[in-house]
Design an enzyme around this catalytic site. Structure first.
Site, PDB file in Angstrom:
ATOM      1  N   LYS A  45      64.085 -42.152  36.589  1.00 51.28           N
ATOM      2  CA  LYS A  45      64.946 -42.220  35.396  1.00 51.28           C
ATOM      3  C   LYS A  45      64.691 -41.046  34.452  1.00 51.28           C
ATOM      4  O   LYS A  45      65.618 -40.390  34.003  1.00 51.28           O
ATOM      5  CB  LYS A  45      64.697 -43.519  34.606  1.00 51.28           C
ATOM      6  CG  LYS A  45      65.042 -44.779  35.342  1.00 51.28           C
ATOM      7  CD  LYS A  45      64.775 -46.001  34.473  1.00 51.28           C
ATOM      8  CE  LYS A  45      63.319 -46.155  34.064  1.00 51.28           C
ATOM      9  NZ  LYS A  45      62.376 -46.357  35.180  1.00 51.28           N
ATOM     10  N   ARG A  97      65.550 -53.451  28.666  1.00 51.54           N
ATOM     11  CA  ARG A  97      64.759 -53.987  29.783  1.00 51.54           C
ATOM     12  C   ARG A  97      64.907 -55.475  29.963  1.00 51.54           C
ATOM     13  O   ARG A  97      64.300 -56.046  30.871  1.00 51.54           O
ATOM     14  CB  ARG A  97      63.287 -53.693  29.567  1.00 51.54           C
ATOM     15  CG  ARG A  97      63.010 -52.251  29.711  1.00 51.54           C
ATOM     16  CD  ARG A  97      61.631 -52.023  30.227  1.00 51.54           C
ATOM     17  NE  ARG A  97      61.351 -50.624  30.052  1.00 51.54           N
ATOM     18  CZ  ARG A  97      60.247 -50.045  30.408  1.00 51.54           C
ATOM     19  NH1 ARG A  97      59.296 -50.735  30.966  1.00 51.54           N
ATOM     20  NH2 ARG A  97      60.090 -48.769  30.208  1.00 51.54           N
ATOM     21  N   ARG A 154      52.411 -38.730  39.473  1.00 46.18           N
ATOM     22  CA  ARG A 154      53.174 -38.233  38.314  1.00 46.18           C
ATOM     23  C   ARG A 154      52.282 -37.489  37.325  1.00 46.18           C
ATOM     24  O   ARG A 154      51.181 -37.922  37.025  1.00 46.18           O
ATOM     25  CB  ARG A 154      53.854 -39.410  37.614  1.00 46.18           C
ATOM     26  CG  ARG A 154      54.552 -38.998  36.312  1.00 46.18           C
ATOM     27  CD  ARG A 154      55.604 -39.985  35.895  1.00 46.18           C
ATOM     28  NE  ARG A 154      55.077 -41.293  35.534  1.00 46.18           N
ATOM     29  CZ  ARG A 154      55.858 -42.326  35.195  1.00 46.18           C
ATOM     30  NH1 ARG A 154      57.183 -42.196  35.202  1.00 46.18           N
ATOM     31  NH2 ARG A 154      55.313 -43.488  34.890  1.00 46.18           N
ATOM     32  N   ARG A 163      49.233 -40.009  32.727  1.00 49.96           N
ATOM     33  CA  ARG A 163      49.227 -41.157  31.821  1.00 49.96           C
ATOM     34  C   ARG A 163      48.154 -42.156  32.267  1.00 49.96           C
ATOM     35  O   ARG A 163      47.965 -42.377  33.455  1.00 49.96           O
ATOM     36  CB  ARG A 163      50.596 -41.840  31.839  1.00 49.96           C
ATOM     37  CG  ARG A 163      51.647 -41.064  31.069  1.00 49.96           C
ATOM     38  CD  ARG A 163      53.054 -41.597  31.299  1.00 49.96           C
ATOM     39  NE  ARG A 163      53.165 -43.056  31.335  1.00 49.96           N
ATOM     40  CZ  ARG A 163      54.299 -43.703  31.505  1.00 49.96           C
ATOM     41  NH1 ARG A 163      55.442 -43.027  31.665  1.00 49.96           N
ATOM     42  NH2 ARG A 163      54.333 -45.012  31.523  1.00 49.96           N
ATOM     43  N   ARG A 177      53.477 -53.648  35.928  1.00 53.67           N
ATOM     44  CA  ARG A 177      54.727 -53.086  35.413  1.00 53.67           C
ATOM     45  C   ARG A 177      55.858 -53.277  36.412  1.00 53.67           C
ATOM     46  O   ARG A 177      56.989 -53.593  36.031  1.00 53.67           O
ATOM     47  CB  ARG A 177      54.551 -51.597  35.099  1.00 53.67           C
ATOM     48  CG  ARG A 177      53.911 -51.359  33.740  1.00 53.67           C
ATOM     49  CD  ARG A 177      53.080 -50.088  33.683  1.00 53.67           C
ATOM     50  NE  ARG A 177      53.836 -48.882  33.946  1.00 53.67           N
ATOM     51  CZ  ARG A 177      53.308 -47.776  34.473  1.00 53.67           C
ATOM     52  NH1 ARG A 177      52.052 -47.729  34.843  1.00 53.67           N
ATOM     53  NH2 ARG A 177      54.060 -46.722  34.656  1.00 53.67           N
TER      54      ARG A 177
HETATM   55  P1  ADP Z   1      57.211 -47.283  32.673  1.00 56.87           P
HETATM   56  O1  ADP Z   1      58.644 -46.968  32.975  1.00 56.87           O
HETATM   57  O2  ADP Z   1      56.282 -46.628  33.616  1.00 56.87           O
HETATM   58  O3  ADP Z   1      56.928 -48.725  32.382  1.00 56.87           O
HETATM   59  P2  ADP Z   1      57.642 -46.309  30.008  1.00 56.87           P
HETATM   60  O4  ADP Z   1      57.234 -44.963  29.576  1.00 56.87           O
HETATM   61  O5  ADP Z   1      59.092 -46.592  30.129  1.00 56.87           O
HETATM   62  O6  ADP Z   1      56.863 -46.548  31.341  1.00 56.87           O
HETATM   63  O7  ADP Z   1      57.021 -47.398  29.063  1.00 56.87           O
HETATM   64  C1  ADP Z   1      55.633 -47.440  28.752  1.00 56.87           C
HETATM   65  C2  ADP Z   1      55.348 -48.745  28.012  1.00 56.87           C
HETATM   66  O8  ADP Z   1      56.084 -48.769  26.769  1.00 56.87           O
HETATM   67  C3  ADP Z   1      55.778 -49.995  28.750  1.00 56.87           C
HETATM   68  O9  ADP Z   1      54.787 -50.443  29.656  1.00 56.87           O
HETATM   69  C4  ADP Z   1      56.007 -50.977  27.586  1.00 56.87           C
HETATM   70  O10 ADP Z   1      54.750 -51.480  27.095  1.00 56.87           O
HETATM   71  C5  ADP Z   1      56.590 -50.082  26.509  1.00 56.87           C
HETATM   72  N1  ADP Z   1      58.063 -50.060  26.570  1.00 56.87           N
HETATM   73  C6  ADP Z   1      58.866 -49.022  26.963  1.00 56.87           C
HETATM   74  N2  ADP Z   1      60.165 -49.353  26.891  1.00 56.87           N
HETATM   75  C7  ADP Z   1      60.209 -50.636  26.431  1.00 56.87           C
HETATM   76  C8  ADP Z   1      61.266 -51.559  26.167  1.00 56.87           C
HETATM   77  N3  ADP Z   1      62.553 -51.240  26.358  1.00 56.87           N
HETATM   78  N4  ADP Z   1      60.915 -52.784  25.705  1.00 56.87           N
HETATM   79  C9  ADP Z   1      59.642 -53.124  25.495  1.00 56.87           C
HETATM   80  N5  ADP Z   1      58.591 -52.318  25.753  1.00 56.87           N
HETATM   81  C10 ADP Z   1      58.867 -51.084  26.218  1.00 56.87           C
HETATM   82  P1  ADP Z   2      60.718 -43.125  35.801  1.00 57.18           P
HETATM   83  O1  ADP Z   2      61.121 -42.461  34.513  1.00 57.18           O
HETATM   84  O2  ADP Z   2      61.835 -43.906  36.436  1.00 57.18           O
HETATM   85  O3  ADP Z   2      59.455 -43.924  35.705  1.00 57.18           O
HETATM   86  P2  ADP Z   2      60.061 -40.396  36.643  1.00 57.18           P
HETATM   87  O4  ADP Z   2      61.289 -39.602  36.397  1.00 57.18           O
HETATM   88  O5  ADP Z   2      58.920 -40.214  35.715  1.00 57.18           O
HETATM   89  O6  ADP Z   2      60.424 -41.953  36.831  1.00 57.18           O
HETATM   90  O7  ADP Z   2      59.593 -40.057  38.138  1.00 57.18           O
HETATM   91  C1  ADP Z   2      58.375 -40.621  38.686  1.00 57.18           C
HETATM   92  C2  ADP Z   2      57.673 -39.563  39.537  1.00 57.18           C
HETATM   93  O8  ADP Z   2      58.444 -39.317  40.728  1.00 57.18           O
HETATM   94  C3  ADP Z   2      57.533 -38.207  38.848  1.00 57.18           C
HETATM   95  O9  ADP Z   2      56.305 -37.665  39.243  1.00 57.18           O
HETATM   96  C4  ADP Z   2      58.708 -37.392  39.392  1.00 57.18           C
HETATM   97  O10 ADP Z   2      58.414 -35.990  39.422  1.00 57.18           O
HETATM   98  C5  ADP Z   2      58.880 -37.966  40.797  1.00 57.18           C
HETATM   99  N1  ADP Z   2      60.292 -38.003  41.244  1.00 57.18           N
HETATM  100  C6  ADP Z   2      61.398 -38.261  40.495  1.00 57.18           C
HETATM  101  N2  ADP Z   2      62.528 -38.267  41.249  1.00 57.18           N
HETATM  102  C7  ADP Z   2      62.111 -38.021  42.527  1.00 57.18           C
HETATM  103  C8  ADP Z   2      62.805 -37.893  43.800  1.00 57.18           C
HETATM  104  N3  ADP Z   2      64.149 -38.050  43.881  1.00 57.18           N
HETATM  105  N4  ADP Z   2      62.059 -37.628  44.882  1.00 57.18           N
HETATM  106  C9  ADP Z   2      60.699 -37.491  44.801  1.00 57.18           C
HETATM  107  N5  ADP Z   2      59.984 -37.603  43.651  1.00 57.18           N
HETATM  108  C10 ADP Z   2      60.679 -37.861  42.522  1.00 57.18           C
END
Ligand code: ADP
Ligand code: ADP
Ligand code: ZN
Length: 220
Positions: free
Chosen positions: A19, A94, A133, A166, A178
């Site tokens: 995403k 979410r 990542r 992270r 998660r």
């Molecule tokens: P990931 O996609 O790996 O869970 P994010 O960067 O989107 O990581 O989010 C990191 C943390 O921030 C989540 O684990 C949650 O605690 C919080 N968070 C992010 N987006 C939301 C949301 N829409 N609602 C509630 N908590 C959120």
């Molecule tokens: P999200 O925001 O959904 O958690 P990220 O965009 O951070 O996902 O992507 C997660 C990891 O996967 C990152 O390290 C990114 O560089 C890698 N990634 C993203 N899209 C692809 C893809 N189409 N193929 C392989 N690796 C990818």
């Protein structure tokens, strides 16, 4: 899609589905900002704001921050001028309560969600993507050690900032939590957008550029 000059897009997909990566590319293409609630929370955490302190314990556990806090943060973000032509939501909504809140917040501003895109990635690929990542400390661009490495190790291609891993990507238990939460809470939101006729699905198991092309096709 509704014929509005403002483009509000919701990107869905499990953690690691790409995403953030795709939102950045869309931001460059359409000139509308990415609104990533996770990035906003991390920014607050780094700056030790009240909101950041409130969110920290939830984030550390891999749980959702309460809806009222999250929705208020998004509403405040949407009041900034750079959203005049739209925004790309990444990691929000979410759950169905957040999806309803987003509709209300946008309606107050005369806007609406134009398209919700579901990036579908096989479960096996997600853990590999998350553990590899790396994120820019400065501009939050994401890289992958193997699948999308920066040109120079440890340095952001976009801004020269340092890359880091992270904490919640280091802990496979937190990753599992998660992902479980995603499947429990977020899949119903996808069904909700499907029932509203706004959902488009793309195959996220393809290379980054190909996924982007598919998303752009669904937005046109
Ligand atoms: P990931 O996609 O790996 O869970 P994010 O960067 O989107 O990581 O989010 C990191 C943390 O921030 C989540 O684990 C949650 O605690 C919080 N968070 C992010 N987006 C939301 C949301 N829409 N609602 C509630 N908590 C959120
Ligand atoms: P999200 O925001 O959904 O958690 P990220 O965009 O951070 O996902 O992507 C997660 C990891 O996967 C990152 O390290 C990114 O560089 C890698 N990634 C993203 N899209 C692809 C893809 N189409 N193929 C392989 N690796 C990818
Ligand atoms: Zn950067």
């Amino acid at each position: 899609m509704p014929t509005t000059s403002r483009l509000f897009v919701v990107l869905f997909g499990a953690q690691g589905s790409g995403k953030g990566t795709q939102a950045r590319l869309l931001q460059d293409r359409y000139g509308i900002p990415q609104i990533a609630t996770g990035d906003l929370f991390r920014h607050n955490l780094k700056n030790k704001t009240e909101l950041g302190q409130l969110a920290q314990s939830y984030m550390d556990r891999g749980e959702l921050v309460p809806d009222d806090v999250t929705n208020a943060m998004v509403k405040a973000r949407l009041e900034r001028d750079d959203t005049a032509r739209g925004a790309i939501f990444d990691g929000y909504p979410r759950n169905t309560a957040q999806a309803r809140a987003l509709s209300e917040i946008l309606a107050e501003q005369g806007g609406e969600v134009g398209r919700a895109i579901y990036i579908d990635v096989s479960h096996d690929a997600l853990m590999d993507r998350l553990t590899g990542r790396r994120v820019c400390r400065n501009c939050q661009a994401t890289y992958h050690m193997i699948f999308n490495p920066p040109q120079s190790a440890g340095v952001c291609d976009r801004c020269g900032g340092p890359l880091y891993q992270r904490d919640d990507d280091k802990d496979t238990d937190a990753i599992d939590r998660r992902l479980q939460l995603y499947f429990d809470e977020t899949l119903p939101v996808i069904d909700w957008y499907r029932s509203e006729g706004l959902l488009a699905e793309v195959d996220g198991d393809q290379e980054i550029a190909r996924v982007q092309t598919e998303i752009v096709e669904k937005l046109s």
